[in-house]
Write a protein that holds these residues in place. Structure first.
Motif, PDB file in Angstrom:
ATOM      1  N   VAL A 166      -3.522 -14.387   1.144  1.00 28.20           N
ATOM      2  CA  VAL A 166      -4.892 -14.886   1.217  1.00 28.20           C
ATOM      3  C   VAL A 166      -5.453 -14.896  -0.205  1.00 28.20           C
ATOM      4  CG1 VAL A 166      -7.185 -14.499   2.145  1.00 28.20           C
ATOM      5  CG2 VAL A 166      -5.176 -13.932   3.512  1.00 28.20           C
ATOM      6  N   VAL A 167      -5.819 -16.062  -0.686  1.00 23.95           N
ATOM      7  CA  VAL A 167      -6.348 -16.202  -2.043  1.00 23.95           C
ATOM      8  C   VAL A 167      -7.817 -15.798  -2.047  1.00 23.95           C
ATOM      9  CG1 VAL A 167      -6.777 -17.815  -3.922  1.00 23.95           C
ATOM     10  CG2 VAL A 167      -4.713 -18.034  -2.536  1.00 23.95           C
ATOM     11  N   ILE A 168      -8.191 -14.962  -3.007  1.00 24.83           N
ATOM     12  CA  ILE A 168      -9.576 -14.525  -3.149  1.00 24.83           C
ATOM     13  C   ILE A 168     -10.232 -15.385  -4.226  1.00 24.83           C
ATOM     14  CG2 ILE A 168     -11.091 -12.605  -3.724  1.00 24.83           C
ATOM     15  CD1 ILE A 168      -8.813 -10.750  -2.813  1.00 24.83           C
ATOM     16  N   PRO A 169     -11.252 -16.200  -3.863  1.00 32.09           N
ATOM     17  CA  PRO A 169     -11.877 -17.076  -4.859  1.00 32.09           C
ATOM     18  C   PRO A 169     -12.764 -16.296  -5.829  1.00 32.09           C
ATOM     19  CG  PRO A 169     -12.913 -17.350  -2.718  1.00 32.09           C
ATOM     20  CD  PRO A 169     -11.766 -16.407  -2.534  1.00 32.09           C
ATOM     21  N   ASN A 170     -13.207 -16.971  -6.884  1.00 34.98           N
ATOM     22  CA  ASN A 170     -14.099 -16.341  -7.853  1.00 34.98           C
ATOM     23  C   ASN A 170     -15.420 -15.980  -7.183  1.00 34.98           C
ATOM     24  OD1 ASN A 170     -12.227 -16.690  -9.882  1.00 34.98           O
ATOM     25  ND2 ASN A 170     -13.074 -18.663 -10.516  1.00 34.98           N
ATOM     26  N   GLY A 171     -15.994 -14.857  -7.574  1.00 34.72           N
ATOM     27  CA  GLY A 171     -17.248 -14.408  -6.997  1.00 34.72           C
ATOM     28  C   GLY A 171     -17.079 -13.562  -5.749  1.00 34.72           C
ATOM     29  N   VAL A 172     -15.840 -13.346  -5.307  1.00 32.29           N
ATOM     30  CA  VAL A 172     -15.565 -12.538  -4.121  1.00 32.29           C
ATOM     31  C   VAL A 172     -14.738 -11.334  -4.545  1.00 32.29           C
ATOM     32  CG1 VAL A 172     -14.428 -12.507  -1.876  1.00 32.29           C
ATOM     33  CG2 VAL A 172     -15.630 -14.551  -2.623  1.00 32.29           C
ATOM     34  N   THR A 173     -15.127 -10.151  -4.073  1.00 29.78           N
ATOM     35  CA  THR A 173     -14.378  -8.932  -4.371  1.00 29.78           C
ATOM     36  C   THR A 173     -13.880  -8.323  -3.072  1.00 29.78           C
ATOM     37  OG1 THR A 173     -16.384  -7.589  -4.295  1.00 29.78           O
ATOM     38  CG2 THR A 173     -15.718  -8.445  -6.438  1.00 29.78           C
ATOM     39  N   ALA A 174     -12.662  -7.811  -3.096  1.00 31.63           N
ATOM     40  CA  ALA A 174     -12.059  -7.161  -1.935  1.00 31.63           C
ATOM     41  C   ALA A 174     -11.683  -5.741  -2.319  1.00 31.63           C
ATOM     42  CB  ALA A 174     -10.837  -7.926  -1.467  1.00 31.63           C
ATOM     43  N   ASN A 175     -11.837  -4.817  -1.360  1.00 35.70           N
ATOM     44  CA  ASN A 175     -11.549  -3.416  -1.621  1.00 35.70           C
ATOM     45  C   ASN A 175     -10.938  -2.799  -0.367  1.00 35.70           C
ATOM     46  OD1 ASN A 175     -11.484  -0.897  -2.784  1.00 35.70           O
ATOM     47  ND2 ASN A 175     -13.603  -0.433  -2.277  1.00 35.70           N
ATOM     48  N   GLU A 231      -3.410  -7.638  -4.617  1.00 37.76           N
ATOM     49  CA  GLU A 231      -2.878  -7.986  -5.926  1.00 37.76           C
ATOM     50  C   GLU A 231      -3.918  -8.799  -6.671  1.00 37.76           C
ATOM     51  OE1 GLU A 231       0.521 -10.078  -4.667  1.00 37.76           O
ATOM     52  OE2 GLU A 231       1.587  -8.295  -4.008  1.00 37.76           O
ATOM     53  N   ASP A 232      -3.603  -9.191  -7.884  1.00 38.20           N
ATOM     54  CA  ASP A 232      -4.570  -9.935  -8.691  1.00 38.20           C
ATOM     55  C   ASP A 232      -4.900 -11.286  -8.050  1.00 38.20           C
ATOM     56  OD1 ASP A 232      -1.755 -10.076  -9.476  1.00 38.20           O
ATOM     57  OD2 ASP A 232      -2.413 -11.700 -10.801  1.00 38.20           O
ATOM     58  N   GLY A 233      -6.092 -11.373  -7.469  1.00 41.45           N
ATOM     59  CA  GLY A 233      -6.572 -12.624  -6.911  1.00 41.45           C
ATOM     60  C   GLY A 233      -6.072 -12.975  -5.529  1.00 41.45           C
ATOM     61  N   SER A 234      -5.378 -12.056  -4.835  1.00 40.96           N
ATOM     62  CA  SER A 234      -4.914 -12.372  -3.486  1.00 40.96           C
ATOM     63  C   SER A 234      -4.629 -11.090  -2.703  1.00 40.96           C
ATOM     64  CB  SER A 234      -3.653 -13.242  -3.523  1.00 40.96           C
ATOM     65  OG  SER A 234      -2.585 -12.503  -4.082  1.00 40.96           O
TER      66      SER A 234
END
Length: 177
Positions: free
Chosen positions: A9-18, A46-49
């Motif tokens: 799952v790609v995490i777009p800019n402006g979104v943070t996952a924890n 991982e970085d960005g996903s």
């Protein structure tokens, strides 16, 4: 092998996952959503996903794999764009009106149907025969739409009732003489 589960799952800019213990929280421009994580699936941030893989080779782990990846994807999509369901009302005298945190429906009963809108969801009525439900949680949006539709399901003879936009109702022919 899950075709859906293989893709991260790609995490777009402006979104943070924890990932904190067994809870995944995703924060974006539309708010924050959380998901309880399954023990049968591993989550790698991982970085960005976010990569989702089965914890072992059991049938239960493989069956959870694709669904858990879809739930994570829905979190990311919900905090970035949100979800919307549109209902159309068909029938003489059937109408809807949004009044604050309530939705008032006139569906041919002897009384009006009042439905309370849950927190986190927004209901609009652009006209008297259209209801737009929007929010960040896909499950909550779909649940409210299903509860509204349950009051008058579309019937196959005249087509009256509440239907989803784009839903096809198979029409039946009436009695013949």
């Amino acid at each position: 092998m899950s075709r859906i589960g293989k893709r991260p799952v790609v995490i777009p800019n402006g979104v943070t996952a924890n990932i904190d213990g067994k809870v995944l929280s995703v924060k974006g421009p539309k708010g924050t959503l959380t998901l309880g994580l399954s023990e049968l699936v591993n989550y790698d941030l991982e970085d960005g996903s976010i990569a989702v893989t089965p914890a072992n080779d059991s049938k239960a782990a493989r069956s959870h794999w694709g669904m858990q990846r879809t739930l994570v994807s829905n979190l990311v999509e919900g905090v970035t764009g949100g979800f919307t369901k549109v209902l159309n009302i068909t029938g003489v005298g059937y109408r809807a009106a949004a009044q604050g945190r309530n939705l008032k429906l006139q569906l041919g009963y002897s009384h009006d149907v009042d439905i309370a809108v849950p927190e986190g969801l927004e209901v609009k009525t652009p006209d008297q025969t259209t209801i737009e439900i929007s929010g960040t949680d896909k499950q909550a949006v779909g649940q409210l739409a299903a509860e509204i539709r349950r009051w008058r399901k579309p019937e196959p003879y005249k087509g009256k009732g509440i239907r989803y936009r784009g839903e096809f109702i198979f029409r039946k022919e009436g009695k013949k003489k």
